[in-house]
Design an enzyme around this catalytic site. Structure first.
Site, short mmCIF file in Angstrom:
data_model
loop_
_atom_site.label_atom_id
_atom_site.label_comp_id
_atom_site.label_asym_id
_atom_site.label_seq_id
_atom_site.Cartn_x
_atom_site.Cartn_y
_atom_site.Cartn_z
N GLU A 181 4.31 2.83 -1.67
CA GLU A 181 5.22 1.93 -1.77
C GLU A 181 4.96 0.83 -2.34
O GLU A 181 4.93 0.22 -3.26
CB GLU A 181 4.12 1.52 -0.15
CG GLU A 181 4.40 1.73 0.57
CD GLU A 181 3.26 0.90 1.62
OE1 GLU A 181 3.41 -0.38 1.38
OE2 GLU A 181 3.17 1.04 2.60
N CYS B 184 7.21 -6.06 -6.48
CA CYS B 184 5.77 -5.98 -6.29
C CYS B 184 5.78 -4.39 -6.23
O CYS B 184 6.02 -2.92 -5.45
CB CYS B 184 5.03 -6.33 -5.32
SG CYS B 184 3.32 -5.61 -4.80
N CYS C 201 -6.10 3.69 -2.95
CA CYS C 201 -7.06 3.08 -3.83
C CYS C 201 -8.49 3.08 -3.50
O CYS C 201 -9.10 3.45 -2.49
CB CYS C 201 -6.57 1.48 -3.68
SG CYS C 201 -7.55 0.41 -4.92
N CYS D 11 -11.53 -2.36 -0.18
CA CYS D 11 -11.06 -3.84 0.14
C CYS D 11 -10.84 -3.40 1.51
O CYS D 11 -9.99 -3.05 2.07
CB CYS D 11 -10.44 -5.17 -0.45
SG CYS D 11 -10.03 -4.95 -2.26
N CYS E 182 -8.05 -4.22 3.30
CA CYS E 182 -6.68 -3.95 3.53
C CYS E 182 -6.28 -2.09 3.65
O CYS E 182 -6.95 -1.03 3.78
CB CYS E 182 -6.58 -3.16 1.34
SG CYS E 182 -5.34 -3.08 0.69
N GLY F 223 -3.05 0.39 -5.16
CA GLY F 223 -4.00 0.63 -6.48
C GLY F 223 -4.33 -0.56 -7.10
O GLY F 223 -4.56 -1.18 -6.91
N GLU F 224 -5.60 -0.06 -7.94
CA GLU F 224 -6.15 -0.85 -9.02
C GLU F 224 -5.46 -0.55 -10.15
O GLU F 224 -5.81 0.41 -10.72
CB GLU F 224 -7.32 -0.78 -9.26
CG GLU F 224 -8.68 -1.07 -10.29
CD GLU F 224 -8.24 -3.26 -10.29
OE1 GLU F 224 -8.11 -3.63 -8.95
OE2 GLU F 224 -8.43 -3.53 -11.40
N SER G 201 -2.49 -8.09 -11.52
CA SER G 201 -3.61 -8.40 -10.26
C SER G 201 -5.02 -7.33 -10.20
O SER G 201 -4.71 -5.71 -10.31
CB SER G 201 -3.32 -7.81 -8.93
OG SER G 201 -3.71 -8.49 -8.26
N HIS H 224 -11.65 -14.21 -3.41
CA HIS H 224 -12.13 -13.37 -1.46
C HIS H 224 -13.00 -14.08 -0.94
O HIS H 224 -13.28 -13.99 0.04
CB HIS H 224 -11.94 -12.80 -1.47
CG HIS H 224 -10.53 -11.40 -2.15
ND1 HIS H 224 -9.24 -12.02 -2.06
CD2 HIS H 224 -10.04 -10.26 -2.17
CE1 HIS H 224 -7.89 -11.72 -2.61
NE2 HIS H 224 -8.44 -10.05 -2.56
N ASN I 124 -2.59 -11.14 6.78
CA ASN I 124 -1.75 -10.73 7.43
C ASN I 124 -2.24 -9.42 8.04
O ASN I 124 -2.87 -8.44 7.87
CB ASN I 124 -0.70 -10.14 6.23
CG ASN I 124 0.67 -10.36 6.88
OD1 ASN I 124 1.06 -11.21 7.66
ND2 ASN I 124 1.59 -9.76 6.74
N CYS J 76 0.39 -3.99 1.82
CA CYS J 76 0.87 -3.32 0.93
C CYS J 76 -0.41 -2.14 1.54
O CYS J 76 -2.19 -2.02 2.04
CB CYS J 76 -0.04 -3.30 0.09
SG CYS J 76 -1.30 -2.20 -1.05
#
Ligand code: SF4
Length: 342
Positions: free
Chosen positions: A90, A104, A111, A115, A118, A160-161, A192, A217, A291, A334
């Site tokens: 995406e 973005c 990933c 997390c 996510c 992804g990281e 990020s 976080h 979200n 995401c």
């Protein structure tokens, strides 16, 4: 056929030189792609028809294709891209006022960071994106804009990281920030990360001017390891030290992202802990009310909890902004769109 966008400009120049053609043709091809947003060689009308034919025989401009393109009421556009191997990623175009056009982008299929809140990490990581695939995201998104508008910010904050795929990301960003590419200043590009100290130090030592955003976080290791499982192996202290080092080397103040999860990390004592953790450090804090993601049990905090959290940080003298996710109702978080199409 070779993916065109996996070639560096030097390699493309070499391709022309080996065929006794002028090397400057490479810059022309690049200009057609990045400046004039051409989608095929046939549009490159200052190249001869024969040369366009040769290029088309050897190179493939697109290895990805748009499979879905939802648009939100606020103008946010999301693309679901199908990759050559059947995987999907995406990327997003965000509009802010008349001027700001931010994209973005993703760096991996899925990933590995896991997390818990996510959608991107739910199925783990399949593979890294190539440099060409990352650039194709940028080109697909640029082509959504009218000719008089340009992308002027990039956030590498999608699936992804990014720091786990630096070797492919950095060449893509070098092209994005070069005058022959999209010409976006490195200072308007944000990378990020959940925090990989070694990779942050590498970015610092190479003296990149990208803006670094660390997804924190949580204000302590116990909670952070529950929310961001890779924290168990790393720990907040090592991440903050690496981020401080990034500031020392580059002069760029890191941002700390804090996704606010209702009832979980939005309490006053957590705000106080976060304030003492970041006190005296060069830091901007982005608080992002969560979200909700279908199938996950986390909730948006009530607005009074967000206001209280922010107030405590402000009273501690920290620089803080509240960011709301754009693109409501287009599976904006995401990884959501990809999952809904799986
Ligand atoms: S929030 Fe980012 S790092 Fe964490 S699982 Fe999702 S994509 Fe990976």
């Amino acid at each position: 056929m070779l993916p065109l966008l996996d070639q560096t400009i030097d390699q493309l120049q070499e391709w022309f030189a080996e065929r006794t053609l002028p090397r400057y043709r490479a810059a022309q091809v690049w200009g057609w792609l990045f400046e004039k947003r051409a989608s095929q060689f046939d549009e490159m009308t200052d190249l001869s028809k024969a040369l366009r034919g040769r290029l088309a025989e050897e190179f493939q401009i697109w290895t990805t294709r748009v499979e879905a393109h939802p648009i939100a009421a606020d103008g946010t556009e999301k693309l679901l891209l199908g990759l050559g191997d059947g995987n999907r990623i995406e990327c997003v175009l965000l509009r802010d006022g008349k001027q700001n056009r931010t994209v973005c982008i993703s760096t991996q299929v899925g990933c590995a960071m896991g997390c818990v809140f996510c959608a991107s990490g739910l199925d783990g990581v399949a593979r890294n994106l190539t440099t060409g695939e990352i650039l194709e995201e940028l080109l697909h998104l640029a082509r959504l804009l009218p000719a008089e508008e340009r992308i002027n910010h990039i956030v590498v904050m999608g699936m992804g990281e990014p720091l786990a795929n630096l070797d492919r990301l950095l060449p893509a960003l070098a092209i994005a920030s070069s005058p022959q590419g999209l010409g976006i200043s490195a200072r308007r590009i944000t990378i990020s990360t959940v925090g990989i100290p070694k990779a942050i130090r590498r970015l610092a030592d190479e003296n990149h001017q990208y803006h670094l955003a660390v997804s924190l976080h949580a204000p302590d290791d116990e909670l952070r390891s529950r929310l961001v499982p890779t924290n168990r192996k790393v720990g907040i202290a090592a991440i903050l030290e690496a981020a401080d080092y990034y500031f020392e080397k580059t002069g760029r103040r890191p941002t700390y992202e804090y996704v606010l999860l209702g009832g979980l990390n939005d309490q006053p004592e957590q705000a106080h802990k976060l304030a003492s953790l970041l006190a005296g450090r060069p830091a901007l804090i982005n608080v992002i009310p969560y979200n909700p993601v279908a199938g996950l049990p986390y909730e948006t905090p009530p607005s009074f909890a967000t206001a209280r959290f922010v107030q405590i940080l402000e009273q501690a003298g920290l620089t803080i902004a509240v960011r709301y996710r754009k693109g409501d109702r287009i599976d904006a978080a995401c990884g959501q769109l990809r999952r809904s199409h799986a």
